[in-house]
Motif scaffolding. Structure first.
Motif, PDB file in Angstrom:
ATOM      1  N   GLN A 181       0.850  -1.262  -0.071  1.00  0.00           N
ATOM      2  CA  GLN A 181       0.175   0.013   0.095  1.00  0.00           C
ATOM      3  C   GLN A 181       0.787   1.151  -0.152  1.00  0.00           C
ATOM      4  OE1 GLN A 181      -2.477  -1.042   3.565  1.00  0.00           O
ATOM      5  NE2 GLN A 181      -4.304  -1.608   2.285  1.00  0.00           N
ATOM      6  N   ALA A 182       1.898   1.208   0.513  1.00  0.00           N
ATOM      7  CA  ALA A 182       2.863   2.609   0.585  1.00  0.00           C
ATOM      8  C   ALA A 182       3.309   2.623  -0.633  1.00  0.00           C
ATOM      9  CB  ALA A 182       3.994   2.161   1.783  1.00  0.00           C
ATOM     10  N   ARG A 183       3.478   1.644  -1.379  1.00  0.00           N
ATOM     11  CA  ARG A 183       4.002   1.709  -2.967  1.00  0.00           C
ATOM     12  C   ARG A 183       2.911   1.869  -3.756  1.00  0.00           C
ATOM     13  NH1 ARG A 183       7.313  -1.277   0.009  1.00  0.00           N
ATOM     14  NH2 ARG A 183       9.454  -1.160  -0.360  1.00  0.00           N
ATOM     15  N   GLU A 184       1.639   2.332  -3.263  1.00  0.00           N
ATOM     16  CA  GLU A 184       0.411   2.678  -4.099  1.00  0.00           C
ATOM     17  C   GLU A 184       0.141   1.438  -5.118  1.00  0.00           C
ATOM     18  OE1 GLU A 184       1.481   6.476  -5.711  1.00  0.00           O
ATOM     19  OE2 GLU A 184       1.728   7.443  -3.583  1.00  0.00           O
ATOM     20  N   ILE A 185       0.210   0.267  -4.534  1.00  0.00           N
ATOM     21  CA  ILE A 185      -0.130  -0.869  -5.425  1.00  0.00           C
ATOM     22  C   ILE A 185      -1.655  -1.099  -5.063  1.00  0.00           C
ATOM     23  CG2 ILE A 185       0.026  -3.301  -5.712  1.00  0.00           C
ATOM     24  CD1 ILE A 185       2.761  -1.697  -6.539  1.00  0.00           C
ATOM     25  N   SER A 186      -2.663  -1.386  -6.112  1.00  0.00           N
ATOM     26  CA  SER A 186      -4.099  -1.517  -6.074  1.00  0.00           C
ATOM     27  C   SER A 186      -4.289  -2.706  -5.115  1.00  0.00           C
ATOM     28  CB  SER A 186      -4.737  -1.682  -7.425  1.00  0.00           C
ATOM     29  OG  SER A 186      -4.381  -2.799  -7.914  1.00  0.00           O
ATOM     30  N   ALA A 187      -5.503  -2.769  -4.611  1.00  0.00           N
ATOM     31  CA  ALA A 187      -6.216  -3.817  -3.787  1.00  0.00           C
ATOM     32  C   ALA A 187      -6.232  -4.936  -4.435  1.00  0.00           C
ATOM     33  CB  ALA A 187      -7.289  -3.274  -3.313  1.00  0.00           C
ATOM     34  N   PRO A 188      -6.766  -5.074  -5.853  1.00  0.00           N
ATOM     35  CA  PRO A 188      -6.689  -6.330  -6.617  1.00  0.00           C
ATOM     36  C   PRO A 188      -5.267  -6.842  -6.838  1.00  0.00           C
ATOM     37  CG  PRO A 188      -8.160  -4.766  -7.809  1.00  0.00           C
ATOM     38  CD  PRO A 188      -7.368  -3.914  -6.620  1.00  0.00           C
ATOM     39  N   ASN A 189      -4.311  -6.015  -6.890  1.00  0.00           N
ATOM     40  CA  ASN A 189      -3.012  -6.639  -7.296  1.00  0.00           C
ATOM     41  C   ASN A 189      -2.407  -6.972  -5.933  1.00  0.00           C
ATOM     42  OD1 ASN A 189      -2.845  -6.230  -9.952  1.00  0.00           O
ATOM     43  ND2 ASN A 189      -2.080  -4.174  -9.889  1.00  0.00           N
ATOM     44  N   ILE A 190      -2.717  -6.538  -4.915  1.00  0.00           N
ATOM     45  CA  ILE A 190      -2.234  -6.843  -3.559  1.00  0.00           C
ATOM     46  C   ILE A 190      -2.665  -8.219  -3.209  1.00  0.00           C
ATOM     47  CG2 ILE A 190      -2.354  -6.528  -1.048  1.00  0.00           C
ATOM     48  CD1 ILE A 190      -2.178  -3.535  -1.568  1.00  0.00           C
ATOM     49  N   ARG A 191      -4.194  -8.446  -3.305  1.00  0.00           N
ATOM     50  CA  ARG A 191      -4.794  -9.781  -3.469  1.00  0.00           C
ATOM     51  C   ARG A 191      -4.173 -10.774  -4.276  1.00  0.00           C
ATOM     52  NH1 ARG A 191      -9.335  -6.787  -3.041  1.00  0.00           N
ATOM     53  NH2 ARG A 191      -9.849  -6.784  -4.948  1.00  0.00           N
ATOM     54  N   GLU A 192      -3.736 -10.545  -5.579  1.00  0.00           N
ATOM     55  CA  GLU A 192      -2.890 -11.269  -6.274  1.00  0.00           C
ATOM     56  C   GLU A 192      -1.597 -11.696  -5.748  1.00  0.00           C
ATOM     57  OE1 GLU A 192      -4.089 -13.171  -9.138  1.00  0.00           O
ATOM     58  OE2 GLU A 192      -6.023 -12.400  -8.359  1.00  0.00           O
ATOM     59  N   GLY A 193      -0.971 -10.696  -5.125  1.00  0.00           N
ATOM     60  CA  GLY A 193       0.340 -11.101  -4.537  1.00  0.00           C
ATOM     61  C   GLY A 193       0.388 -11.954  -3.318  1.00  0.00           C
ATOM     62  N   LEU A 194      -0.612 -11.837  -2.566  1.00  0.00           N
ATOM     63  CA  LEU A 194      -0.758 -12.702  -1.337  1.00  0.00           C
ATOM     64  C   LEU A 194      -1.088 -14.012  -1.820  1.00  0.00           C
ATOM     65  CD1 LEU A 194      -2.622 -10.300   1.040  1.00  0.00           C
ATOM     66  CD2 LEU A 194      -0.133 -11.002   1.000  1.00  0.00           C
ATOM     67  N   LYS A 195      -1.578 -14.512  -3.201  1.00  0.00           N
ATOM     68  CA  LYS A 195      -1.896 -15.717  -3.470  1.00  0.00           C
ATOM     69  C   LYS A 195      -0.687 -16.394  -3.659  1.00  0.00           C
ATOM     70  CE  LYS A 195      -6.279 -14.871  -5.913  1.00  0.00           C
ATOM     71  NZ  LYS A 195      -6.851 -14.718  -7.081  1.00  0.00           N
ATOM     72  N   GLU A 196       0.467 -15.967  -3.675  1.00  0.00           N
ATOM     73  CA  GLU A 196       1.788 -16.635  -3.990  1.00  0.00           C
ATOM     74  C   GLU A 196       2.341 -17.223  -2.722  1.00  0.00           C
ATOM     75  OE1 GLU A 196       3.884 -16.555  -6.848  1.00  0.00           O
ATOM     76  OE2 GLU A 196       2.075 -16.085  -7.618  1.00  0.00           O
ATOM     77  N   ILE A 197       1.456 -17.157  -1.305  1.00  0.00           N
ATOM     78  CA  ILE A 197       1.901 -17.707  -0.188  1.00  0.00           C
ATOM     79  C   ILE A 197       0.888 -18.696   0.088  1.00  0.00           C
ATOM     80  CG2 ILE A 197       2.155 -17.080   2.082  1.00  0.00           C
ATOM     81  CD1 ILE A 197       2.773 -14.146   1.363  1.00  0.00           C
ATOM     82  N   SER A 198       1.283 -19.783   0.231  1.00  0.00           N
ATOM     83  CA  SER A 198       0.468 -21.096   0.416  1.00  0.00           C
ATOM     84  C   SER A 198       0.048 -21.131   1.995  1.00  0.00           C
ATOM     85  CB  SER A 198       0.888 -22.199   0.121  1.00  0.00           C
ATOM     86  OG  SER A 198       1.984 -22.795   1.151  1.00  0.00           O
ATOM     87  N   GLU A 199      -1.054 -21.263   2.354  1.00  0.00           N
ATOM     88  CA  GLU A 199      -1.562 -21.286   3.772  1.00  0.00           C
ATOM     89  C   GLU A 199      -0.671 -22.183   4.674  1.00  0.00           C
ATOM     90  OE1 GLU A 199      -3.622 -19.501   6.667  1.00  0.00           O
ATOM     91  OE2 GLU A 199      -3.772 -18.852   4.460  1.00  0.00           O
ATOM     92  N   GLU A 200      -0.325 -23.306   4.064  1.00  0.00           N
ATOM     93  CA  GLU A 200       0.597 -24.287   4.980  1.00  0.00           C
ATOM     94  C   GLU A 200       1.921 -23.598   5.194  1.00  0.00           C
ATOM     95  OE1 GLU A 200       2.478 -28.418   3.616  1.00  0.00           O
ATOM     96  OE2 GLU A 200       0.470 -28.305   3.042  1.00  0.00           O
ATOM     97  N   ASP A 201       2.481 -23.166   4.053  1.00  0.00           N
ATOM     98  CA  ASP A 201       4.049 -22.710   4.202  1.00  0.00           C
ATOM     99  C   ASP A 201       3.872 -21.435   5.103  1.00  0.00           C
ATOM    100  OD1 ASP A 201       4.973 -24.201   2.258  1.00  0.00           O
ATOM    101  OD2 ASP A 201       4.908 -22.616   0.730  1.00  0.00           O
TER     102      ASP A 201
END
Length: 166
Positions: A86-106
């Protein structure tokens, strides 16, 4: 000290292509770099559009790379990653996509691993005797501050602290 070097639009475009090819960049970094190069707003816009059209600049790709890297290398939690994006002014949809890179198990495995490691370090500093209860209280606070600062969710932090200290 101000950079007084001047660039043509073509020179700046080539320089920024290399800048973006070196590692993923967000729009904010690119615009700041162009302003640092004393480019006028029209040239900044033209170069940014060129970089996007030629796939040198892609915020979704940046968000994915950023989230993956900060989680794997710095062991940040999702809240810290979101705050930084957010500090880098990334949009909410792109942030959600970024977080998908992290598996819940890991994610949970890493959380438990760093919490237990940090707790062991804190516990090793405890004094014996009557000060034990006070040290336990301070240790719990230290651990919670450590984990919360790194962006781990408070419900995970407090559950883990209760498990480790009971």
């Amino acid at each position: 000290m101000m950079n007084r070097e001047t660039f043509t639009v073509d020179e700046a475009r080539r320089k920024l292509e290399h800048y973006c090819a070196y590692r993923e960049r967000c729009h904010k970094e690119v615009v700041a770099k162009l302003r640092e190069m004393n480019m006028i707003p029209l040239a900044v816009d033209t170069i940014v559009v060129h970089l996007i059209e030629n796939d040198f600049l892609n915020e979704e790709r940046f968000a994915r790379s950023f989230a993956r890297g900060k989680f794997r290398i710095k062991k940040w939690g999702k809240k810290r990653i979101v705050r930084e994006l957010q500090a880098r002014e990334i949009s909410a949809p792109n942030i959600r996509e970024g977080l998908k890179e992290i598996s819940e198990e890991d994610y949970l495995e890493t959380f438990h691993e760093i919490a237990e490691k940090k707790w062991q370090q804190i516990k090793d500093t405890f004094p014996g005797g009557k000060k034990q209860a006070e040290a336990l209280f301070r240790g719990r606070k230290k651990l919670s501050d450590y984990l919360l600062y790194r962006g781990w969710e408070s419900h995970l932090v407090y559950e883990k602290i209760n498990t480790l200290t009971s």
